[in-house]
Write a protein that holds these residues in place. Sequence first.
Motif, PDB file in Angstrom:
ATOM      1  N   ASN A  92      13.880   5.965  -6.983  1.00 59.45           N
ATOM      2  CA  ASN A  92      14.121   4.527  -6.894  1.00 59.45           C
ATOM      3  C   ASN A  92      15.549   4.224  -7.347  1.00 59.45           C
ATOM      4  OD1 ASN A  92      11.490   3.900  -6.045  1.00 59.45           O
ATOM      5  ND2 ASN A  92      10.744   3.824  -8.146  1.00 59.45           N
ATOM      6  N   SER A 109       9.224   5.956   6.980  1.00 63.08           N
ATOM      7  CA  SER A 109       7.847   5.471   6.820  1.00 63.08           C
ATOM      8  C   SER A 109       7.300   5.777   5.441  1.00 63.08           C
ATOM      9  CB  SER A 109       6.940   6.110   7.883  1.00 63.08           C
ATOM     10  OG  SER A 109       7.280   5.684   9.170  1.00 63.08           O
ATOM     11  N   THR A 112       8.429   3.400   2.053  1.00 68.11           N
ATOM     12  CA  THR A 112       8.127   1.970   1.951  1.00 68.11           C
ATOM     13  C   THR A 112       7.590   1.538   0.589  1.00 68.11           C
ATOM     14  OG1 THR A 112       5.965   2.399   2.963  1.00 68.11           O
ATOM     15  CG2 THR A 112       7.743   1.703   4.431  1.00 68.11           C
ATOM     16  N   SER A 113       7.129   2.473  -0.229  1.00 70.95           N
ATOM     17  CA  SER A 113       6.675   2.118  -1.576  1.00 70.95           C
ATOM     18  C   SER A 113       7.785   2.268  -2.611  1.00 70.95           C
ATOM     19  CB  SER A 113       5.473   2.973  -1.981  1.00 70.95           C
ATOM     20  OG  SER A 113       5.821   4.345  -1.992  1.00 70.95           O
ATOM     21  N   HIS A 114       8.969   2.706  -2.182  1.00 71.17           N
ATOM     22  CA  HIS A 114      10.096   2.831  -3.106  1.00 71.17           C
ATOM     23  C   HIS A 114      10.656   1.457  -3.455  1.00 71.17           C
ATOM     24  CE1 HIS A 114       9.926   7.087  -2.343  1.00 71.17           C
ATOM     25  NE2 HIS A 114      11.069   7.329  -2.958  1.00 71.17           N
ATOM     26  N   GLU A 115      11.416   1.409  -4.532  1.00 70.71           N
ATOM     27  CA  GLU A 115      12.008   0.151  -4.981  1.00 70.71           C
ATOM     28  C   GLU A 115      13.511   0.289  -5.164  1.00 70.71           C
ATOM     29  OE1 GLU A 115      10.008  -0.998  -8.542  1.00 70.71           O
ATOM     30  OE2 GLU A 115       8.175  -1.586  -7.501  1.00 70.71           O
ATOM     31  N   HIS A 133      10.505  -4.929   3.692  1.00 70.00           N
ATOM     32  CA  HIS A 133      10.148  -4.620   2.314  1.00 70.00           C
ATOM     33  C   HIS A 133      11.176  -5.240   1.367  1.00 70.00           C
ATOM     34  CE1 HIS A 133       6.926  -1.897   3.513  1.00 70.00           C
ATOM     35  NE2 HIS A 133       7.708  -1.606   4.535  1.00 70.00           N
ATOM     36  N   ARG A 135      12.080  -4.911  -1.669  1.00 67.98           N
ATOM     37  CA  ARG A 135      12.835  -4.104  -2.630  1.00 67.98           C
ATOM     38  C   ARG A 135      13.715  -3.056  -1.934  1.00 67.98           C
ATOM     39  NH1 ARG A 135      10.953  -4.940  -7.808  1.00 67.98           N
ATOM     40  NH2 ARG A 135      12.981  -4.065  -8.340  1.00 67.98           N
TER      41      ARG A 135
END
Length: 278
Positions: A92, A109, A112-115, A133, A135
């Motif tokens: 991150n 793909s 996408t949960s990274h910040e 997204h 973030r």
Amino acid sequence: MAGLSHRQTEILNLARASGRVMVEDLARRFEVSAQTIRKDLNDLCEQRALTRIHGGAIIASGVENLAYEARRFVAADEKKAIGAAAAALIPNGCSLFINIGTTTEEVASALTSHEDLLVITNNLNVAMLLYRHPRIEVIVAGGAVRRADGAVVGSTATQLIGQFKVDYAIIGASAIDEEGALLDFDYREVQVAQAIIANARSVILVADSTKFTRSAPVRIAHMSQIQTFVTDAALPAGLANICHSRGIQVIETMPKAAADLDVDDGGAEPVSTVARLR
């Protein structure tokens, strides 16, 4: 193509439609033995229409790439595993380039949960995957859009890339030869990829093992210019030696045991010292 049987012509048409064909699937489809299908594939390979891979064959390439939709079907599971493993290497709060390719899109793909990421890309498909997204900030390189696959290529894109110095680059290649050359088909795309490599602190190559049996005419770079190689299977001996001597980290996401290899599909298992992920 002269001299092909009706079944071989059908096999070639299937390969052109989907990018690859598999021995067991073809044996069931045509109600013949796997040995018969292997002979058909070998005949097509001798005519340079196909290139053998483990368990099947893909359309041979030399000066022109497979169509984008066909490339999406080639080694789809392997690319997804590679994408997840490469995304796991990205922390991150960092900046990165992501270039053209169906495998680099799998990395996007999985991000996408990274910040707090800054992603600069010349791939419209990557931008579409990430821009929603909150973030993840996305910057798209300007220039001509290649209609076939949404790639932004040319001097304008190259100039924008040169304005950044990022933490990581995620790059793909259409082919990798035994001497460690990373190869592609479009010199305009290659110019952008070269700028990406030159302006990243750490370069991660993502490519499935079908790229070891393909060829392409334009040189992107050499293996010695990357720091990490994420792939799905053991490397050919020459590539493994290059990676070992250059201190390149190699991550295999779907290593096959020697017992899984088909005797007719390439012989002994290549040797590579790697981190293996399941």
